[in-house]
Write a protein that holds these residues in place. Structure first.
Motif, PDB file in Angstrom:
ATOM      1  N   MET A 165      -3.714   0.903   6.601  1.00 37.81           N
ATOM      2  CA  MET A 165      -2.582   0.425   5.798  1.00 37.81           C
ATOM      3  C   MET A 165      -2.873  -0.933   5.186  1.00 37.81           C
ATOM      4  O   MET A 165      -2.614  -1.169   3.995  1.00 37.81           O
ATOM      5  N   ILE A 166      -3.428  -1.852   5.974  1.00 34.62           N
ATOM      6  CA  ILE A 166      -3.707  -3.178   5.438  1.00 34.62           C
ATOM      7  C   ILE A 166      -4.915  -3.145   4.500  1.00 34.62           C
ATOM      8  O   ILE A 166      -4.959  -3.886   3.510  1.00 34.62           O
ATOM      9  N   GLN A 167      -5.877  -2.282   4.754  1.00 33.94           N
ATOM     10  CA  GLN A 167      -6.985  -2.122   3.811  1.00 33.94           C
ATOM     11  C   GLN A 167      -6.468  -1.675   2.446  1.00 33.94           C
ATOM     12  O   GLN A 167      -7.028  -2.049   1.411  1.00 33.94           O
ATOM     13  N   TYR A 168      -5.402  -0.886   2.435  1.00 31.55           N
ATOM     14  CA  TYR A 168      -4.806  -0.434   1.174  1.00 31.55           C
ATOM     15  C   TYR A 168      -3.898  -1.487   0.558  1.00 31.55           C
ATOM     16  O   TYR A 168      -3.981  -1.773  -0.636  1.00 31.55           O
ATOM     17  N   LEU A 169      -3.037  -2.096   1.390  1.00 25.81           N
ATOM     18  CA  LEU A 169      -2.025  -3.017   0.867  1.00 25.81           C
ATOM     19  C   LEU A 169      -2.571  -4.412   0.587  1.00 25.81           C
ATOM     20  O   LEU A 169      -2.241  -5.028  -0.434  1.00 25.81           O
ATOM     21  N   GLU A 170      -3.381  -4.940   1.502  1.00 27.03           N
ATOM     22  CA  GLU A 170      -3.877  -6.320   1.404  1.00 27.03           C
ATOM     23  C   GLU A 170      -5.340  -6.379   1.850  1.00 27.03           C
ATOM     24  O   GLU A 170      -5.669  -6.985   2.869  1.00 27.03           O
ATOM     25  N   PRO A 171      -6.241  -5.746   1.111  1.00 28.59           N
ATOM     26  CA  PRO A 171      -7.624  -5.605   1.581  1.00 28.59           C
ATOM     27  C   PRO A 171      -8.342  -6.922   1.835  1.00 28.59           C
ATOM     28  O   PRO A 171      -9.223  -6.999   2.699  1.00 28.59           O
TER      29      PRO A 171
END
Length: 256
Positions: free
Chosen positions: A163-169
């Motif tokens: 999720m964080i790789q997608y939202l805030e990589p």
């Protein structure tokens, strides 16, 4: 529609026409060596804003600190005690009702908040003040989570990493994914802290030296996008269902 972006006269029409608000919540707590401490509240806010944009429903500012005392041994973790959290959330929700909101979805991305949000929602419903329910993104799409990951964690595992790789990589330490996997544990079962049917652990540090579980190398931004889109669809449907209900039907039944 994000409440804090608007001047008060411009909010009047919303409160005249609608009675639903999305309240994003999370935590500020350790998520292992590879993820930011903002992980949970970034996820909660992303879902609430996305669905507010798609539906036109109101999104409030995010509650960034929650019930996270079980992560206190790790540097930087912030938390409030459960009674303070419950009192704050009840007060905030009652505030919304003064503007005509009578149904609230707590768009929550931190497991430690769940039981306390349920307690607040139950109390408000019993009093006939508001119908406030808690929503967790991963619990809305359990089959997809299971399909994407052999071992999803839970905490700081590949589902949150994706999720964080997608939202805030830019906030993910991709060079530490193997470290996170190798110095953590795959699951609570592997930590061997459930003994004879009793959960003998109280803190995250009782289970895992680095604070996280699962195989973080199984994460990817592509999987994060799949998760985000699928769970967003679920939250859209929940919002539309709740907005369509008669408020009286949401209140407790009369005594038998």
């Amino acid at each position: 529609m994000y409440l804090a972006d608007h001047a008060w006269p411009d909010l009047e029409s919303y409160f005249e026409e609608e009675s639903l608000a999305l309240v994003p919540l999370g935590s500020t707590e350790q998520h292992g060596p590879h993820l930011p401490e903002a992980t949970d509240h970034l996820i909660g806010e992303a879902f609430a804003r996305e669905v507010a944009d798609r539906t036109g429903y109101l999104c409030t500012p995010t509650i960034n600190v929650g019930v996270s005392g079980h992560h206190r041994q790790f540097h930087g973790t912030m938390w409030v005690e459960p009674p303070a959290f419950r009192e704050y959330m009840e007060s905030l929700t009652r505030n919304l009702t003064t503007h005509g909101i009578d149904r609230v979805i707590y768009v929550n991305a931190h497991g430690g908040n769940v039981q306390h949000l349920r307690e607040v929602g139950s109390r408000l419903r019993q009093e006939g003040v508001a119908y406030a329910i808690e929503w967790m993104w991963d619990e809305s799409i359990p089959e997809l989570v299971d399909d994407l990951f052999a071992q999803n964690g839970p905490h700081g595992g590949p589902k949150e990493t994706s999720m964080i790789q997608y939202l805030e990589p830019e906030l993910v330490h991709d060079d530490r994914l193997e470290e996170a996997r190798d110095t953590g544990v795959p699951s609570v079962e592997d930590a061997e802290t459930v003994k004879h049917g009793s959960r003998t652990f109280f803190d995250a540090a009782d289970n895992t030296d680095n604070g996280v579980l699962g195989d973080q190398t199984d994460a990817s931004a592509e999987k994060g996008e799949q998760l985000f889109e699928a769970a967003s669809d679920q939250l859209v449907q929940l919002s539309e269902w709740l907005a369509a209900q008669d408020f009286e039907d949401l209140l407790p039944n009369d005594h038998v």
